[in-house]
Design a protein around this motif. Structure first.
Motif, mmCIF file in Angstrom:
data_model
loop_
_atom_site.group_PDB
_atom_site.id
_atom_site.type_symbol
_atom_site.label_atom_id
_atom_site.label_comp_id
_atom_site.label_asym_id
_atom_site.label_seq_id
_atom_site.Cartn_x
_atom_site.Cartn_y
_atom_site.Cartn_z
ATOM 1 N N LEU A 104 6.214 7.469 -16.045
ATOM 2 C CA LEU A 104 7.684 7.495 -16.051
ATOM 3 C C LEU A 104 8.194 8.380 -14.915
ATOM 4 N N HIS A 105 9.078 7.825 -14.112
ATOM 5 C CA HIS A 105 9.441 8.464 -12.851
ATOM 6 C C HIS A 105 10.543 9.527 -12.968
ATOM 7 N N ALA A 106 10.691 10.280 -11.891
ATOM 8 C CA ALA A 106 11.683 11.367 -11.807
ATOM 9 C C ALA A 106 13.013 10.831 -11.282
ATOM 10 N N PHE A 107 14.003 11.688 -11.306
ATOM 11 C CA PHE A 107 15.345 11.432 -10.751
ATOM 12 C C PHE A 107 15.355 11.907 -9.312
ATOM 13 N N PRO A 108 15.919 11.213 -8.394
ATOM 14 C CA PRO A 108 16.517 9.884 -8.434
ATOM 15 C C PRO A 108 15.609 8.898 -7.697
ATOM 16 N N LEU A 109 14.423 8.695 -8.275
ATOM 17 C CA LEU A 109 13.376 7.901 -7.616
ATOM 18 C C LEU A 109 13.168 6.602 -8.397
ATOM 19 N N ASP A 110 12.069 5.949 -8.157
ATOM 20 C CA ASP A 110 11.756 4.757 -8.946
ATOM 21 C C ASP A 110 10.252 4.661 -9.126
ATOM 22 N N ARG A 111 9.805 3.539 -9.645
ATOM 23 C CA ARG A 111 8.395 3.363 -10.005
ATOM 24 C C ARG A 111 7.440 3.630 -8.854
ATOM 25 N N SER A 112 7.939 3.439 -7.616
ATOM 26 C CA SER A 112 7.002 3.538 -6.491
ATOM 27 C C SER A 112 6.549 4.980 -6.242
ATOM 28 N N MET A 113 7.176 5.961 -6.895
ATOM 29 C CA MET A 113 6.639 7.327 -6.744
ATOM 30 C C MET A 113 5.226 7.427 -7.333
ATOM 31 N N TRP A 114 4.860 6.434 -8.137
ATOM 32 C CA TRP A 114 3.536 6.431 -8.759
ATOM 33 C C TRP A 114 2.558 5.503 -8.062
ATOM 34 N N ASP A 115 2.925 4.954 -6.897
ATOM 35 C CA ASP A 115 2.060 3.944 -6.252
ATOM 36 C C ASP A 115 0.611 4.412 -6.131
ATOM 37 N N ARG A 116 0.463 5.670 -5.686
ATOM 38 C CA ARG A 116 -0.895 6.164 -5.496
ATOM 39 C C ARG A 116 -1.657 6.220 -6.826
ATOM 40 N N GLN A 117 -1.005 6.786 -7.870
ATOM 41 C CA GLN A 117 -1.694 6.929 -9.160
ATOM 42 C C GLN A 117 -2.058 5.558 -9.749
ATOM 43 N N VAL A 118 -1.212 4.568 -9.540
ATOM 44 C CA VAL A 118 -1.525 3.229 -10.073
ATOM 45 C C VAL A 118 -2.845 2.743 -9.468
ATOM 46 N N ARG A 119 -3.074 3.094 -8.197
ATOM 47 C CA ARG A 119 -4.336 2.696 -7.535
ATOM 48 C C ARG A 119 -5.496 3.594 -7.964
ATOM 49 N N PRO A 179 7.194 1.537 -14.995
ATOM 50 C CA PRO A 179 8.493 0.848 -14.915
ATOM 51 C C PRO A 179 9.527 1.694 -14.181
ATOM 52 N N SER A 180 10.458 1.030 -13.524
ATOM 53 C CA SER A 180 11.658 1.733 -13.050
ATOM 54 C C SER A 180 12.651 1.751 -14.202
ATOM 55 N N PHE A 181 13.348 2.859 -14.387
ATOM 56 C CA PHE A 181 14.366 2.894 -15.434
ATOM 57 C C PHE A 181 15.500 1.937 -15.053
ATOM 58 N N PRO A 182 16.240 1.453 -16.067
ATOM 59 C CA PRO A 182 17.264 0.443 -15.791
ATOM 60 C C PRO A 182 18.213 0.856 -14.656
#
Ligand code: MLT
Length: 241
Positions: free
Chosen positions: A7-22, A34-37
């Motif tokens: 779950l991402h921080a403010f004011p970012l989106d899901r891509s802040m986790w790109d590295r961890q997803v890999r 997920p990106s928050f709504p």
């Protein structure tokens, strides 16, 4: 292997986790970020959402991915949403990683500042946030140019809504004693927004919680010190039965 929801921080989106997803693909499956709504160019809620609404949206994503229970890791605002998930959907939570976040709610003054910030952003755009940015990273961090672009990629309405949603969040301190899943508290040693003391309060309040302090990292510790952050997440994932 546990499923992992990031779950991402403010004011970012899901891509802040790109590295961890890999990099965590061998330790958790599936991994969903997920990106928050409204964030990441997703559909903007037509009415002001609450962080509870964000938590419900995360459960919607878990349902769609057929994830029954998951290890939930939230960083900063993502941590606030993780607390909301615990309150509202705890049967879906196998473990919690509360990263660079805090349990306390806002003081009336802090909440008012968030409303003011939302008004400023609606009037002047997200660029207004970048004029005097909060200390998301250490001074001179090489990650700043990329983070700035990620912030610029968000719409002003999504960012304003999130600011108001954070102002309305409850104090999660009373929930700490109810958390009975494996919990890791992770914080950048130079986090200036939710400093170590906030993480100590969380770790002290949750039975069996571990506290990992990430060297050479400020607030967005997964981006500033990814190797150490990933190690802390791996240690936590190993504790899930
Ligand atoms: C975040 O990183 O999500 C925000 O800085 C959290 C906050 O403003 O409380």
């Amino acid at each position: 292997m546990p499923a992992l929801v990031l779950l991402h921080a403010f004011p970012l989106d899901r891509s802040m986790w790109d590295r961890q997803v890999r990099t965590l693909a061998d330790a958790a499956s599936p991994i969903v970020a997920p990106s928050f709504p409204g964030f990441g160019r997703s559909e903007l809620p037509s009415r002001q959402p609450s962080l509870d609404d964000y938590a419900d949206a995360v459960v919607g994503v878990m349902d769609a991915a057929r994830i029954d229970t998951a290890a939930i890791a939230g960083l900063s605002m993502g941590g606030y949403v993780a607390f909301a998930l615990w309150r509202r959907h705890r049967k879906r939570v196998a473990a919690l990683a509360l990263c660079d976040t805090k349990a306390e709610g806002d003081t009336p003054e802090a909440a008012q500042n968030r409303h003011r910030l939302a008004d400023t952003i609606r009037e002047h755009g997200v660029e207004a946030l970048l004029k005097a940015p909060p200390k998301w990273l250490r001074d001179g961090s090489p990650a700043w140019p990329a983070l700035k672009e990620l912030i610029r990629a968000q719409t002003k309405d999504a960012v304003a809504q999130a600011s108001v949603a954070m102002a309305g969040r409850p104090d999660s301190t009373p929930d700490l004693a109810t958390i009975d899943v494996p919990t890791a508290v992770i914080v950048g040693e130079a986090d200036a927004i939710t400093p170590l003391a906030n993480s100590k309060t969380i770790a002290d309040g949750i039975k069996g919680a571990t506290l990992a302090v990430i060297p050479d990292a400020g607030h967005i510790s997964n981006i500033e010190a990814p190797e150490a952050f990933d190690r802390a997440i791996r240690d936590w994932l190993r504790r899930i039965r």
